[in-house]
Every structure is written in structure tokens, then in C-alpha cells.
Design a protein around this motif. Structure first.
Motif, PDB file in Angstrom:
ATOM      1  N   TRP A 100      48.201  47.603  38.371  1.00  0.00           N
ATOM      2  CA  TRP A 100      49.522  47.084  38.922  1.00  0.00           C
ATOM      3  C   TRP A 100      50.407  48.241  38.439  1.00  0.00           C
ATOM      4  CZ3 TRP A 100      49.443  43.030  42.246  1.00  0.00           C
ATOM      5  CH2 TRP A 100      48.547  41.948  41.948  1.00  0.00           C
ATOM      6  N   THR A 101      51.063  48.676  39.294  1.00  0.00           N
ATOM      7  CA  THR A 101      52.420  49.600  38.836  1.00  0.00           C
ATOM      8  C   THR A 101      53.584  49.030  39.606  1.00  0.00           C
ATOM      9  OG1 THR A 101      50.864  51.297  38.865  1.00  0.00           O
ATOM     10  CG2 THR A 101      53.226  51.774  38.851  1.00  0.00           C
ATOM     11  N   GLN A 102      54.407  48.757  38.817  1.00  0.00           N
ATOM     12  CA  GLN A 102      55.783  48.148  39.446  1.00  0.00           C
ATOM     13  C   GLN A 102      56.994  48.827  39.126  1.00  0.00           C
ATOM     14  OE1 GLN A 102      56.041  43.897  38.784  1.00  0.00           O
ATOM     15  NE2 GLN A 102      56.874  44.076  36.803  1.00  0.00           N
ATOM     16  N   VAL A 103      57.967  49.219  40.157  1.00  0.00           N
ATOM     17  CA  VAL A 103      59.237  49.654  39.719  1.00  0.00           C
ATOM     18  C   VAL A 103      60.213  48.643  40.401  1.00  0.00           C
ATOM     19  CG1 VAL A 103      60.875  51.353  40.146  1.00  0.00           C
ATOM     20  CG2 VAL A 103      58.672  51.776  39.649  1.00  0.00           C
ATOM     21  N   GLU A 104      60.828  47.674  39.675  1.00  0.00           N
ATOM     22  CA  GLU A 104      61.762  46.602  39.967  1.00  0.00           C
ATOM     23  C   GLU A 104      63.217  46.910  39.740  1.00  0.00           C
ATOM     24  OE1 GLU A 104      60.338  43.549  40.922  1.00  0.00           O
ATOM     25  OE2 GLU A 104      58.525  44.467  40.996  1.00  0.00           O
ATOM     26  N   THR A 105      63.686  47.389  40.803  1.00  0.00           N
ATOM     27  CA  THR A 105      65.175  47.680  40.489  1.00  0.00           C
ATOM     28  C   THR A 105      66.137  46.844  41.105  1.00  0.00           C
ATOM     29  OG1 THR A 105      65.435  49.161  42.519  1.00  0.00           O
ATOM     30  CG2 THR A 105      64.731  50.317  40.362  1.00  0.00           C
ATOM     31  N   GLY A 106      65.557  46.048  42.239  1.00  0.00           N
ATOM     32  CA  GLY A 106      66.327  45.064  43.111  1.00  0.00           C
ATOM     33  C   GLY A 106      66.265  43.675  42.745  1.00  0.00           C
ATOM     34  N   SER A 107      66.727  42.874  43.610  1.00  0.00           N
ATOM     35  CA  SER A 107      66.881  41.174  43.269  1.00  0.00           C
ATOM     36  C   SER A 107      67.868  40.743  42.272  1.00  0.00           C
ATOM     37  CB  SER A 107      65.468  40.795  42.882  1.00  0.00           C
ATOM     38  OG  SER A 107      64.543  41.019  43.944  1.00  0.00           O
ATOM     39  N   ALA A 108      68.370  39.675  42.624  1.00  0.00           N
ATOM     40  CA  ALA A 108      69.528  39.101  41.596  1.00  0.00           C
ATOM     41  C   ALA A 108      68.614  38.691  40.518  1.00  0.00           C
ATOM     42  CB  ALA A 108      70.357  38.052  42.284  1.00  0.00           C
ATOM     43  N   ILE A 109      67.449  38.019  40.557  1.00  0.00           N
ATOM     44  CA  ILE A 109      66.502  37.316  39.633  1.00  0.00           C
ATOM     45  C   ILE A 109      65.183  37.861  40.209  1.00  0.00           C
ATOM     46  CG2 ILE A 109      65.787  35.496  38.552  1.00  0.00           C
ATOM     47  CD1 ILE A 109      68.348  34.104  39.300  1.00  0.00           C
ATOM     48  N   THR A 110      64.301  38.271  39.087  1.00  0.00           N
ATOM     49  CA  THR A 110      62.967  38.476  39.425  1.00  0.00           C
ATOM     50  C   THR A 110      62.254  37.977  38.425  1.00  0.00           C
ATOM     51  OG1 THR A 110      63.524  40.978  40.031  1.00  0.00           O
ATOM     52  CG2 THR A 110      61.312  40.444  39.054  1.00  0.00           C
ATOM     53  N   TRP A 111      61.139  37.296  38.862  1.00  0.00           N
ATOM     54  CA  TRP A 111      60.271  36.338  37.985  1.00  0.00           C
ATOM     55  C   TRP A 111      58.982  36.600  38.515  1.00  0.00           C
ATOM     56  CZ3 TRP A 111      56.797  32.508  39.638  1.00  0.00           C
ATOM     57  CH2 TRP A 111      56.479  31.589  38.435  1.00  0.00           C
ATOM     58  N   LYS A 112      58.381  37.412  37.721  1.00  0.00           N
ATOM     59  CA  LYS A 112      56.844  37.942  38.411  1.00  0.00           C
ATOM     60  C   LYS A 112      56.090  38.472  37.344  1.00  0.00           C
ATOM     61  CE  LYS A 112      56.433  41.814  40.604  1.00  0.00           C
ATOM     62  NZ  LYS A 112      56.590  42.914  41.722  1.00  0.00           N
ATOM     63  N   TYR A 113      54.880  38.340  37.321  1.00  0.00           N
ATOM     64  CA  TYR A 113      53.947  38.697  36.383  1.00  0.00           C
ATOM     65  C   TYR A 113      52.514  38.925  36.910  1.00  0.00           C
ATOM     66  CZ  TYR A 113      57.661  35.631  34.368  1.00  0.00           C
ATOM     67  OH  TYR A 113      58.888  35.045  34.213  1.00  0.00           O
ATOM     68  N   PRO A 114      52.240  40.131  37.316  1.00  0.00           N
ATOM     69  CA  PRO A 114      51.416  40.635  38.097  1.00  0.00           C
ATOM     70  C   PRO A 114      50.119  40.499  36.799  1.00  0.00           C
ATOM     71  CG  PRO A 114      53.116  42.112  38.605  1.00  0.00           C
ATOM     72  CD  PRO A 114      53.499  41.161  37.530  1.00  0.00           C
ATOM     73  N   SER A 115      49.097  39.923  37.199  1.00  0.00           N
ATOM     74  CA  SER A 115      48.223  39.735  36.273  1.00  0.00           C
ATOM     75  C   SER A 115      46.574  40.211  36.463  1.00  0.00           C
ATOM     76  CB  SER A 115      48.215  38.186  35.881  1.00  0.00           C
ATOM     77  OG  SER A 115      49.295  37.921  35.409  1.00  0.00           O
ATOM     78  N   CYS A 116      45.711  40.086  35.599  1.00  0.00           N
ATOM     79  CA  CYS A 116      44.416  40.447  35.776  1.00  0.00           C
ATOM     80  C   CYS A 116      43.545  39.552  35.107  1.00  0.00           C
ATOM     81  CB  CYS A 116      43.943  41.851  35.307  1.00  0.00           C
ATOM     82  SG  CYS A 116      45.243  43.191  35.992  1.00  0.00           S
ATOM     83  N   ILE A 117      42.603  38.922  35.987  1.00  0.00           N
ATOM     84  CA  ILE A 117      41.556  38.088  35.264  1.00  0.00           C
ATOM     85  C   ILE A 117      40.255  39.119  35.200  1.00  0.00           C
ATOM     86  CG2 ILE A 117      39.891  36.184  35.493  1.00  0.00           C
ATOM     87  CD1 ILE A 117      42.286  34.942  37.177  1.00  0.00           C
ATOM     88  N   LEU A 118      39.730  39.284  33.985  1.00  0.00           N
ATOM     89  CA  LEU A 118      38.774  40.457  33.646  1.00  0.00           C
ATOM     90  C   LEU A 118      37.364  39.558  33.429  1.00  0.00           C
ATOM     91  CD1 LEU A 118      41.026  42.689  31.409  1.00  0.00           C
ATOM     92  CD2 LEU A 118      40.465  43.021  33.850  1.00  0.00           C
ATOM     93  N   LYS A 119      36.917  39.264  34.820  1.00  0.00           N
ATOM     94  CA  LYS A 119      35.553  38.417  34.619  1.00  0.00           C
ATOM     95  C   LYS A 119      34.387  39.194  34.617  1.00  0.00           C
ATOM     96  CE  LYS A 119      33.667  34.591  37.255  1.00  0.00           C
ATOM     97  NZ  LYS A 119      33.540  34.222  38.579  1.00  0.00           N
ATOM     98  N   GLY A 120      34.329  40.291  35.214  1.00  0.00           N
ATOM     99  CA  GLY A 120      33.213  41.111  35.219  1.00  0.00           C
ATOM    100  C   GLY A 120      33.056  41.839  33.987  1.00  0.00           C
ATOM    101  N   ASP A 121      31.939  42.068  33.417  1.00  0.00           N
ATOM    102  CA  ASP A 121      31.829  43.005  32.332  1.00  0.00           C
ATOM    103  C   ASP A 121      32.254  44.348  32.479  1.00  0.00           C
ATOM    104  OD1 ASP A 121      30.533  40.852  31.252  1.00  0.00           O
ATOM    105  OD2 ASP A 121      28.337  41.345  31.316  1.00  0.00           O
ATOM    106  N   HIS A 122      32.708  45.035  31.560  1.00  0.00           N
ATOM    107  CA  HIS A 122      32.992  46.382  31.649  1.00  0.00           C
ATOM    108  C   HIS A 122      34.689  46.773  32.540  1.00  0.00           C
ATOM    109  CE1 HIS A 122      29.649  47.784  29.353  1.00  0.00           C
ATOM    110  NE2 HIS A 122      28.939  47.020  30.153  1.00  0.00           N
ATOM    111  N   SER A 123      34.856  45.278  33.128  1.00  0.00           N
ATOM    112  CA  SER A 123      36.104  45.657  34.151  1.00  0.00           C
ATOM    113  C   SER A 123      37.477  46.103  33.200  1.00  0.00           C
ATOM    114  CB  SER A 123      36.270  44.423  34.809  1.00  0.00           C
ATOM    115  OG  SER A 123      36.585  43.251  33.833  1.00  0.00           O
ATOM    116  N   ARG A 124      38.367  46.538  34.018  1.00  0.00           N
ATOM    117  CA  ARG A 124      39.774  47.099  33.450  1.00  0.00           C
ATOM    118  C   ARG A 124      40.758  46.438  34.156  1.00  0.00           C
ATOM    119  NH1 ARG A 124      39.117  53.316  33.086  1.00  0.00           N
ATOM    120  NH2 ARG A 124      41.149  53.349  32.721  1.00  0.00           N
ATOM    121  N   GLY A 125      41.817  46.233  33.349  1.00  0.00           N
ATOM    122  CA  GLY A 125      42.849  45.795  34.133  1.00  0.00           C
ATOM    123  C   GLY A 125      44.082  46.580  33.413  1.00  0.00           C
TER     124      GLY A 125
END
Lengths: 262, 489
Positions: free
Chosen positions: B310-335
């Protein structure tokens, strides 16, 4: 209007000198650091300002550059006929004042080369010169890097980040050479440099000065006289407790080397 | 020093115009009837209507969360319209309302396909080839056009609006919708699941490397309307896709709600790179208006050796509420999570990520850069959870805050929860002000004060900007400069 003799001299100096400092008093945090400095520097001259720690040498460099941490309470400074103290920091730089700092800051993530190119072209534009093409810029940078014994990798790194003391000093001189200033102030450029690096730095600064001797002046601020072996000043001033207590030729520096500030 | 610069400069939100276009908009209010209407308008299959209704019932029992470091007046969910679309239906781009085309033109979004320039001499920027970008353009509640579909279809890549995916590929939608962000995940995801209107759908078949950037451009135009889009990206085994979203909205005095849900699924060996340049209207210098950006984004690294960035550049919005997340279920996976969040004027951002390590040898990296100026409030909130099953899991977190001026604030709430004794978790954090020493130094070299501030701030964001596709890195940098100039009104 009645003009005192010293004011008359001051105004005459303002007209011909590159730098004319008249009765300069400077404070920081309510404490007076400079207590009436008089100094005139003409094009083609090299001046050394010497003095013990805390005498106000570096303060003078910062006041010339426009450091907002210092307040001028009395006095005037004219640079090339213009009221320097009325100019913004960047206006002074664009007019040709360069101060090589004793402790230049680190600026993470800012590519040294890109920064330098922005600075050079901003300054050139303000002087009515054309911007340097990428190729021309690079070729000039490479020449100076060689002169200073700096690996090219240095300009690809972040500005001063993780540089050793000596690398920062060389980087200051690289910027100075690229910005083609008229008045070059080296603030304790010799501190933290080994003998070989000191010689490279001093020779490069001197070369820039010699390139346009008729227009340029060099001010070397230093505690020790060893840099003066490479850059021979015509004038040596001794600063003590915020005042110039002695001015003379190279003999003054030689005496200090032998006997200290005593 | 910084304040003075910022105040001197104009700038302004460039995308604040309104398009005068005939729309059909559902009346404000949210009942079961509204949901049935949305579903009927979109001619949806029964399973989706049922799913929406389940979500609506769940939402009715949930409470709006207030744990974030943001404050705003209560939202009246009955005063919002949940669906709005341009009246004229599109069969092809040529038939589109010229005003609509003009809108995207003004936003700099190409809705016509450019000639493929890769490998043509001269078509390079900074020695990287200029590649075209396929765009899905969403205007209020509907997708108006998706470009390069045929080029992509030849490789088996599906890139279309969500509505179309529901019609054409119901089996994929049914399998994956809600599989990463379940209906009841949170208040806003439940709301979105009930009322979502459109969004983008991507499927990349096994072993295919998507040859161009895919992007969705979201534009809120209508007043008093919320935007609730849904994005679903599935990268099958060994595939790769880079996806970018951008967003803008007109300048209005009222706040508008944007509650999106994004779900990513990476199967074995797949890599999804998801980039956001968020530039919703931030409100004016006094804090009037602006978008409430309450978004749920989550990726599932389902297969072994999969990777989600996830790459984010957040410059706008009056209010930002966000949490881009990763569930690393597979072995050797990367977030990975790389974020620049800027808040100026009265903007508030509470953003961060969750990295949930379940598989063995999973790795995650978090680089967060928060910049606050004016009266801006910027919060990093992160969770690194290492389950007992996650043997040899590793996380590295760097969390830097930069404060400009003396009225801005930065907060950091990192939580680390390691259940496996062999986990390696590193956390570094710094808070700094743009130092007067740095600005003084740069001005001594002839740079103006504003250029000096831009340089220092861009340097601060460098690690994140370099993760963005190049064209967008340039855009992000410009966006940040404009935001800096406007930060103190």
C-alpha cells in the motif's frame, strides 16, 4: 546636515568597498556579542579574522548571512553599495554573498546534486544569467569534485546526511565554487579537516578567488593560522570580546601562531 | 518563518469546480426501501440484494466509532442521498455528455486511449519509459468509462466497473466480495456494504504481469451526496498488478461523506501494488466544508510468497480515517505500507495500518510520514499483530512526524502484539519541526523560503514518493507543494 568625520569616511567606503561594516553592534538572547566592528573589504583582497573562542568571529559571519537568531542594535553593513541589513537571507546570497558554515545542517532525503542544481539555477536566474544545462552543470561539478578529492558518489547522497565533518566542509566549498559568489566568507573551514583535506579545500577556495580576482574578496575566519599557509591574507584582524583589537599584515598571524592570543 | 511563507502564497484547491450536469439522484434518507431501489436501479442479482440487506440490518445495530483522534459534529445519515448518476446513459465515450468529458479533461484524466508509447524513441521521462494508464472513471455513484479494456482483455485481465463485474463475472464477485472486509467489520464498512454503488473490479489471471498501470479516478460532483464505492482486486497465482486511485470533489461549504471499501486478494506468488493519491476537497482556511474520508482498505496475502504494498499520499479531505492493512496468511508473504499524510488548516487525519501476521516467515514494513501545518492534526495509529502460528515473523516500522509552525499537532499510537516468542519487531519513531537552521542554510544558498520548505518536506517524504509509479510521484510532489502553500489559509 552635519556629518561627523567617521560618517564621511563610512559613506566614502560604502561607495568603493565590496563590504563596508560600520560600528556594528549585535545581540543574541539579550547579550551583546559584537561591540562596534569596523571593517572595510575591497575587491581583490583577502582578509583573515582571527580570535579566541567566544570572541564573536562566527557571529560576524552569521550576521552577514542574515541569521535571524542575531539582532543588529547599532551600525550599518553595506555590500557592493547596498544596505545588506535590509536584504532577506536569499537576496544576500543572490547578490553574491556566500558563507561556508562551520556546522552545515543535514537535510535528509534531499539529493545533494538536485539541491545544488536548483540553487545554482535560482541564483543564476536572479543575476540574469541563463540556467546551466544538465550536461554543463555536471561537467562543472565533476571538475570541482576532482579538485576537492571528493568521490562522485557524494553528490548522489542526501545533502550532508551522514557526511563526516571533513566531507561537509568539502561540500560547502563545492557549493561555493558552483554559486560563483563575490564575497566568500569561510567560517572555521579548517576545523575538523586533516592536513591533506585542508590543503585541497584551501587551494580550491583560492582558485575560485583568483578566477575573478578583480571582483571577488575572501574572508577567512579562523582560530588557528595553519590555513593561512595556503591562503595568504593581505590583512589580518584580531577579534577579542566583540571588537577588532588589532589589524595588520601576515606578521600578526605569525605572532599568534608563535605566542597564542595571550 | 514557515508561517510567513505559507501565508504569502496563494495556490488554492484547483479541483473545486462543479459540473452542471443533469443527474438522477435518490432522495435523501436510508431505509430498506433505499437499498432495494439502488439494487433495482442497477439490475442486480438476488444474492447481492440479500447481501446488501444483511449489511443494512447489521449497520442499524452498530455505532459510529469515536476512538479516532478526530472531532466533527454528528453525521445525520438520513440527510444524505445515497445514489446519484448522470442522467444520460452511456453506450460509448462518443455519446458521453461533453460536460462530463470536459470535467475529466480539466482534472487531467485521459478518458481516451493514448497511443502505446513504450519502446518508442523519445518517449521516455528520466530514462523510464512512459507507459499508458488504463482508467476507470467514477462520477458520483457510477463508473462512466473504463479505458484499454480490450488491450487488457487479450491478456485475460478483467478491468471494469464493479456493476459490470456483477453482471459479467458474478461467480468471482460472489466468491470474493466481503471475504477480506466482512460486512460487520466496522460501522462504515457495513454502511458501504449496504449502499455501495459502483467502483472498480480487477482480476489478473495466473502468471500474467499487467503491462500498464490500472487506475480509478473518483469524482464526487453532486451536492449532498455520499460516495460509497467498492473496489475488489484479485491477483491470481504468480501475477502482478499496479493500481492507482485518485480523487477530487467540488468546493462546498457542507461536509460530504465518502465511505469506500477496498479489498485485495493476492494468491500464491502474486504481487499487488496499490497506490492512492487522495486529494478530496479539504475544506477552506476556516475549516468549513471538506470531505469526510472514512475508508476501509484491506488486503489478504492468501497464498505463499504473495505480496501486497500500500502506498498512500493523503493531502485532501477535512477528516481522514483509514488504515490500509494486510493479513499475511500465506507463508513467506509480505505486507508493506508507505504513507505520507499531510494536514493543513483545520484538516484532521487519523491514519495508519494493521499488519496481521499469521503465516510462517511473513514480513511487513511500515513507513509512515505525517506532516502537520496550520491547525492540522495528524495521527498515526498502527497495529502489528504476530500470531502464535507466525514463526519467524518480522516487522519493521518507521514512523516520522514533521510539524510546521506552532499550532499543528502530531500523535502516534503504535500497538505491537506479539504472540510468538521468535518474532522480530522493530519500531523507530521521530518527531521534528522543519528547523530554522535548515531553512536558513538553504536560503543562504539563494533558495526562497518557500522553495526551502518544499525541499525539506519533499526530502522528508522521499522514501514514500519513490514507491509511487513515476508519473504519480511527480503529481504527489506538486500536490504536496500546493497543500503546503495553502496550509495556513
Amino acid at each position: 546636515m552635519v556629518e561627523t568625520a567617521s560618517e564621511a569616511i563610512a559613506s566614502a567606503e560604502q561607495a568603493t568597498a565590496l563590504l563596508a561594516i560600520h560600528n556594528l553592534h549585535v545581540q543574541t538572547a539579550e547579550r551583546e556579542i559584537l561591540k562596534g566592528i569596523h571593517l572595510t573589504i575591497r575587491p581583490g583582497e583577502i582578509h583573515a579574522i582571527m580570535g579566541p573562542n567566544g570572541s564573536g568571529k562566527s557571529t560576524l559571519a552569521h550576521v552577514l548571512a542574515g541569521n535571524p537568531g542575531f539582532t543588529v542594535t547599532v551600525g550599518s553593513v553595506f555590500f557592493n553599495g547596498n544596505d545588506l541589513l535590509a536584504m532577506a537571507i536569499e537576496e544576500r546570497a543572490r547578490a553574491g554573498l556566500f558563507v561556508a558554515f562551520q556546522y552545515p545542517p543535514e537535510i535528509p532525503g534531499v539529493n545533494n546534486m538536485q539541491y545544488l542544481r536548483t540553487a545554482v539555477n535560482t541564483v543564476r536566474k536572479s543575476r540574469g544569467q541563463s540556467e546551466l544545462s544538465a550536461a554543463e552543470f555536471l561537467s562543472r561539478v565533476r571538475t570541482i569534485l576532482k579538485e576537492l578529492g571528493m568521490p562522485e558518489e557524494m553528490v548522489r547522497r542526501s545533502l550532508n546526511e551522514g557526511f563526516s565533518g571533513g566531507e561537509k566542509k568539502k561540500n560547502e566549498i563545492l557549493q561555493m565554487a558552483m554559486l560563483e559568489p563575490r564575497l566568500m566568507v569561510l567560517d572555521e573551514i579548517d576545523s575538523g579537516l586533516d592536513v591533506d583535506a585542508l590543503e585541497l579545500v584551501a587551494r580550491c577556495a583560492l582558485r575560485v578567488f583568483e578566477d575573478k580576482r578583480s571582483e571577488r574578496s575572501l574572508v577567512v575566519i579562523t582560530h588557528y593560522s595553519r590555513i593561512l599557509r595556503y591562503i595568504k591574507p593581505q590583512y589580518v584582524h584580531v577579534l577579542a570580546d566583540g571588537k577588532i583589537v588589532e589589524s595588520g599584515g601576515i606578521a600578526v598571524a605569525e605572532r599568534i601562531e608563535e605566542k597564542g592570543y595571550g | 518563518m514557515v508561517d510567513a511563507t505559507v501565508a504569502e502564497l496563494g495556490g488554492g484547491y484547483k479541483y473545486g469546480f462543479v459540473t452542471d450536469i443533469e443527474s438522477e439522484t435518490l432522495p435523501a434518507g436510508l431505509t430498506e426501501e433505499t437499498i432495494r431501489k439502488i439494487s433495482a436501479l442497477k439490475d442486480e442479482p438476488e444474492f447481492l440484494l440479500e447481501w446488501r440487506l444483511r449489511a443494512f440490518r447489521a449497520w442499524q445495530q452498530m455505532k459510529e466509532p469515536h476512538w479516532a483522534e478526530v472531532t466533527y459534529p454528528p453525521i445525520d445519515y438520513q440527510s444524505i442521498s445515497y445514489f446519484s448518476r448522470p442522467k444520460k446513459k452511456l453506450k460509448s465515450l462518443e455519446e458521453a455528455d461533453p460536460k462530463l468529458l470536459e470535467t475529466f479533461n480539466r482534472l487531467g484524466i485521459p478518458l481516451t486511449e493514448q497511443k502505446f508509447l513504450a519502446n518508442v524513441e523519445g518517449a521516455e521521462v528520466n530514462s523510464r519509459p512512459l507507459t499508458p494508464v488504463a482508467v476507470d472513471a467514477v462520477f458520483d455513484s457510477v463508473s462512466v468509462v473504463t479505458t484499454y479494456r480490450e488491450t487488457l482483455a487479450k491478456l485475460g485481465i478483467i478491468f471494469c466497473s464493479f456493476s459490470e463485474a456483477v453482471r459479467e463475472h458474478p461467480e468471482l464477485v460472489r466468491e470474493y466480495l466481503g471475504s477480506v472486509v466482512p460486512i460487520r467489520d466496522n460501522f462504515f464498512s457495513a454502511l458501504n456494504s449496504a449502499v455501495f454503488s459502483d467502483g472498480s473490479f480487477v482480476y489478473v489471471p495466473p502468471g500474467v504481469r499487467c503491462p500498464m498501470e490500472l487506475s480509478t479516478y473518483f469524482r464526487i460532483n453532486s451536492a449532498n451526496t455520499g460516495q460509497f464505492e467498492r473496489t475488489l482486486i484479485i491477483a491470481d497465482k504468480g501475477s502482478y498488478v499496479s493500481y492507482l486511485e485518485g480523487c477530487t470533489a467540488p468546493q462546498r461549504d457542507e461536509n460530504q461523506l465518502h465511505a469506500a471499501v477496498v479489498e485485495l486478494i493476492a494468491l500464491e506468488g502474486a504481487h499487488i501494488k496499490y497506490s492512492t493519491v487522495q486529494n478530496w476537497y479539504p475544506g477552506d482556511a476556516e475549516g468549513r466544508g471538506g470531505i469526510y474520508n472514512f475508508v476501509t482498505k484491506r488486503g489478504l496475502c492468501k497464498g505463499a510468497y504473495s505480496r501486497i504494498s500500500w502506498t498512500q499520499v493523503e493531502t485532501g479531505s477535512a477528516i481522514t480515517w483509514k488504515y490500509p492493512s494486510c493479513i499475511l496468511k500465506g507463508d513467506h508473504s509480505r505486507g508493506e505500507f508507505y504513507s505520507v499524510a499531510f494536514t493543513g488548516n483545520y484538516q484532521q487525519a487519523d491514519t495508519g495500518t494493521k499488519m496481521i501476521h499469521l503465516g510462517r516467515n511473513t514480513r511487513s514494513t511500515i513507513i509512515s510520514k505525517g506532516i502537520s501545518a496550520g491547525h492540522g492534526r495528524n495521527t498515526y495509529r498502527g497495529l502489528v499483530r504476530i500470531a502464535q502460528s507466525a514463526e519467524n515473523a518480522r516487522n519493521y516500522t518507521r514512523c516520522d512526524s514533521l510539524i510546521l509552525g506552532d499550532r499543528a499537532a502530531a500523535h502516534t499510537y503504535p500497538v505491537i502484539d506479539a504472540k510468538n516468542p521468535r518474532a522480530q519487531v522493530e519500531h523507530e519513531a521521530t518527531t521534528s519541526k522543519v528547523s530554522d537552521t535548515q531553512l536558513y542554510f538553504l536560503r543562504q544558498r539563494g533558495l526562497s523560503e518557500e522553495d526551502a520548505v518544499h525541499l525539506v518536506v519533499n526530502g522528508f517524504c522521499k522514501e514514500v514518493f519513490r514507491e509511487l509509479p513515476m508519473e504519480f510521484a511527480v503529481e504527489a510532489q506538486k500536490l504536496l507543494e500546493i497543500s503546503l502553500e495553502d496550509a495556513n489559509g
